[in-house]
Design an enzyme around this catalytic site. Structure first.
Site: not given
Ligand SMILES: Cc1cn([C@H]2C[C@H](O)[C@@H](COP(=O)(O)OP(=O)(O)O[C@H]3O[C@H](C)C(=O)[C@H](O)[C@H]3O)O2)c(=O)[nH]c1=O
Length: 185
Positions: A63, A73, A133, A171
């Site tokens: 991401h 980060k 992070y 993803d």
């Molecule tokens: C990133 C983020 C997400 N969200 C909400 C949005 C979704 O409803 C839920 C899960 O989000 P997401 O599936 O994108 O989470 P990850 O797959 O862990 O994403 C992260 O994983 C990789 C390793 C990264 O480096 C990024 O910072 C970040 O994208 O949290 C928020 O409310 N705030 C945030 O800053």
């Protein structure tokens, strides 16, 4: 004593903080803005994130956020272990399209600094892995971008088979690297 060293892509840095152990356990100062700035990480981190991944072989990423919401980060593992990966997306960089990967775990007192201009992702190596992070730009869904974890051009050697990986629906459908329109100069 804070130690910071550059990895194979020099702008990506491995940070080691000092652990003070005693009969109760340990204490460590995981972030101090002035100390990090003195060591070349002056970023003003304004948001903290934490995720927990139950199964081993969970991949979150790759991401990034597009400018002007691009994020640097600072990643560390609170519980468990990950293979952490940063991919250079800066078109003007001599390492454009190259990546670094490093194992982080809850006992090593190490953190990974990933600057703006990189895609970031990790694969969990233990169950119930918790990752914390800091980011220096707020979350902006409208600027959210990503690259498919198993992109053949990136050739990242993940410690999980495609048949066993745990991914979010988002993803699973991320574009390949060669579909990435220029994001970072
Ligand atoms: C990133 C983020 C997400 N969200 C909400 C949005 C979704 O409803 C839920 C899960 O989000 P997401 O599936 O994108 O989470 P990850 O797959 O862990 O994403 C992260 O994983 C990789 C390793 C990264 O480096 C990024 O910072 C970040 O994208 O949290 C928020 O409310 N705030 C945030 O800053």
């Amino acid at each position: 004593m804070l130690e910071v060293r550059s990895l194979a892509i020099p702008d990506v840095k491995l940070v080691r903080t000092e652990r003070f152990s005693d009969a109760r356990g340990y204490f460590c100062e995981t972030f101090r803005r002035s100390a990090f700035a003195e060591k070349g990480i002056p970023n003003d981190f304004i948001q903290d994130n934490q995720s927990c991944s139950e199964p081993v072989g969970t991949v979150r990423g790759l991401h990034f956020q597009r400018p002007p919401f691009a994020q640097a980060k600072l990643i560390r593992v609170l519980k468990g272990a990950i293979l952490d990966v940063a991919v250079d997306l800066r078109r003007s960089s001599p390492t454009f399209g190259r990546h670094v990967s490093v194992k982080l775990d809850s006992e090593s007192d190490e953190q990974l600094f990933v600057p703006k201009g990189f895609a970031h992702g990790f694969c969990t190596l233990q169950p119930q892995t918790m990752v914390f992070y800091k980011v220096d730009e707020v979350y902006s869904p409208a600027h959210d971008g990503g690259i498919h974890w198993a992109d053949s051009d990136l050739a990242i050697e993940w410690p999980v088979k495609a048949s066993e990986v745990r991914l979010s629906a988002k993803d699973r459908t991320l574009p390949n690297f060669d579909q990435l329109v220029s994001v970072f100069e």
